[in-house]
Design a protein around this motif. Structure first.
Motif, mmCIF file in Angstrom:
data_model
loop_
_atom_site.group_PDB
_atom_site.id
_atom_site.type_symbol
_atom_site.label_atom_id
_atom_site.label_comp_id
_atom_site.label_asym_id
_atom_site.label_seq_id
_atom_site.Cartn_x
_atom_site.Cartn_y
_atom_site.Cartn_z
ATOM 1 N N LEU A 241 0.822 -1.209 0.000
ATOM 2 C CA LEU A 241 0.000 0.000 0.000
ATOM 3 C C LEU A 241 0.859 1.264 0.000
ATOM 4 N N LYS A 242 1.986 1.238 0.689
ATOM 5 C CA LYS A 242 2.889 2.392 0.672
ATOM 6 C C LYS A 242 3.474 2.606 -0.719
ATOM 7 N N GLN A 243 3.787 1.515 -1.418
ATOM 8 C CA GLN A 243 4.267 1.639 -2.796
ATOM 9 C C GLN A 243 3.161 2.173 -3.707
ATOM 10 N N MET A 244 1.927 1.717 -3.477
ATOM 11 C CA MET A 244 0.792 2.220 -4.250
ATOM 12 C C MET A 244 0.566 3.711 -3.962
ATOM 13 N N TYR A 245 0.699 4.094 -2.687
ATOM 14 C CA TYR A 245 0.557 5.506 -2.300
ATOM 15 C C TYR A 245 1.600 6.361 -3.015
ATOM 16 N N ALA A 246 2.820 5.870 -3.085
ATOM 17 C CA ALA A 246 3.878 6.612 -3.763
ATOM 18 C C ALA A 246 3.595 6.761 -5.258
ATOM 19 N N CYS A 247 2.793 5.852 -5.810
ATOM 20 C CA CYS A 247 2.416 5.905 -7.228
ATOM 21 C C CYS A 247 1.205 6.804 -7.481
ATOM 22 N N THR A 248 0.610 7.359 -6.429
ATOM 23 C CA THR A 248 -0.646 8.106 -6.556
ATOM 24 C C THR A 248 -0.398 9.605 -6.558
ATOM 25 N N CYS A 249 -0.984 10.299 -7.525
ATOM 26 C CA CYS A 249 -0.893 11.755 -7.569
ATOM 27 C C CYS A 249 -1.662 12.383 -6.411
ATOM 28 N N THR A 250 -1.225 13.565 -5.981
ATOM 29 C CA THR A 250 -1.992 14.336 -5.011
ATOM 30 C C THR A 250 -3.385 14.616 -5.569
ATOM 31 N N GLY A 251 -4.395 14.307 -4.773
ATOM 32 C CA GLY A 251 -5.778 14.454 -5.226
ATOM 33 C C GLY A 251 -6.320 13.228 -5.911
ATOM 34 N N GLY A 252 -5.456 12.278 -6.206
ATOM 35 C CA GLY A 252 -5.874 11.009 -6.804
ATOM 36 C C GLY A 252 -6.175 9.974 -5.737
ATOM 37 N N GLY A 253 -6.285 8.718 -6.149
ATOM 38 C CA GLY A 253 -6.686 7.744 -5.148
ATOM 39 C C GLY A 253 -6.300 6.307 -5.430
ATOM 40 N N CYS A 254 -6.707 5.478 -4.489
ATOM 41 C CA CYS A 254 -6.483 4.038 -4.527
ATOM 42 C C CYS A 254 -7.838 3.342 -4.491
ATOM 43 N N LEU A 255 -7.989 2.270 -5.262
ATOM 44 C CA LEU A 255 -9.236 1.513 -5.308
ATOM 45 C C LEU A 255 -8.898 0.031 -5.244
ATOM 46 N N LEU A 256 -9.462 -0.665 -4.248
ATOM 47 C CA LEU A 256 -9.263 -2.103 -4.075
ATOM 48 C C LEU A 256 -10.611 -2.808 -4.101
ATOM 49 N N THR A 257 -10.679 -3.983 -4.725
ATOM 50 C CA THR A 257 -11.856 -4.842 -4.559
ATOM 51 C C THR A 257 -11.399 -6.140 -3.912
ATOM 52 N N VAL A 258 -12.127 -6.537 -2.856
ATOM 53 C CA VAL A 258 -11.705 -7.664 -2.018
ATOM 54 C C VAL A 258 -12.910 -8.484 -1.571
ATOM 55 N N ARG A 259 -12.645 -9.688 -1.099
ATOM 56 C CA ARG A 259 -13.682 -10.494 -0.462
ATOM 57 C C ARG A 259 -14.043 -9.895 0.892
ATOM 58 N N ASP A 260 -15.281 -10.104 1.297
ATOM 59 C CA ASP A 260 -15.698 -9.738 2.653
ATOM 60 C C ASP A 260 -15.500 -10.952 3.546
#
Length: 250
Positions: A131-150
């Protein structure tokens, strides 16, 4: 893990009743979420666990600029071929999501990881690293989207059979199912494709094995926040899996 997906690559589309429809449906749903959360300017997408392209292909077909990577070389090979057949321009490469920024070295409007990919990482520490690597790949104002099992709704135990159903493909019939065996929050998965040639009495069994961490959506949202994302939110209906979204605000 990559051996599991290397072996799964030729069969992956059979998991779905209609893979092409799933590609279109998921792209429509993801596009709606991204528009609602990050606006029309969210056009540059990074998929860090693209597999054979279930999300990537549909988003590219809708006009998004998509970069995609996956741990499995065989799935990347299949994704490249699927994109070529659809005349889609997508940049594919082999990369572990835990090295996403180290590998891509640029930022994107939205970073995605779908189809319950992130629970292949078997501890909070490994997930937080990704997630930290994904955060580093994200522009300011952009975001992260995950789909997972409940996983709050999943039974725990041994020998749990999860049927996908009967599929027809290239003149053959497949019975597709998983078997789960839990030890605490970690479970072993055996993925079965029983292949029947309907013109003979011969049936072949293909089985692939992997492991998952049954992390709850609530805990995963906490780790998204620990990685730096804000406004972390869970979305449910009408989506086929819980969707977790977070924004990089700074």
């Amino acid at each position: 893990m990559n051996d599991f997906y290397d072996r799964l690559a030729p069969f992956y589309h059979i998991i779905y009743k209609d893979w092409d429809t799933a590609v279109e449906t998921q792209a429509t749903q993801l596009s709606t979420i991204m528009h609602d959360h990050w606006g029309e300017k969210a056009q540059h997408i990074l998929d860090v666990s693209c597999g054979i392209g279930t999300q990537t292909l549909g988003l590219a077909a809708k006009g998004y600029s998509v970069t995609a990577s996956d741990l499995s070389p065989k799935e990347i090979q299949r994704a490249i071929e699927e994109a070529r057949l659809r005349h889609l321009n997508i940049s594919f490469s082999v990369c572990d999501m835990r090295e996403a920024y180290n590998h891509h070295q640029i930022r994107f409007d939205v970073v995605i990881s779908c189809d319950n990919s992130i629970p292949h990482l078997l501890s909070d520490g490994e997930i937080l690293k990704a997630l930290k690597q994904m955060y580093a790949c994200t522009c300011t104002g952009g975001g992260c989207l995950l789909t997972v099992r409940d996983y709050d709704k999943e039974e725990r135990g041994q020998g749990l059979v999860k049927p996908y159903g009967v599929r027809e493909d290239a003149g053959k019939r497949y019975f597709v199912f998983q078997v789960w065996d839990f030890e605490g929050d970690i479970y072993d998965v055996s993925m079965y494709f029983i292949e029947e040639n309907r013109h003979s009495d011969i049936a072949n069994t293909h089985v692939m094995r992997s492991r998952y961490y049954a992390i709850t959506p609530t805990r995963l949202m906490q780790l998204m926040e620990a990685a730096g994302y804000t406004s972390v939110t869970r979305l449910d209906e009408p989506f086929f899996q819980p969707v977790l979204v977070g924004t990089r605000s700074a």
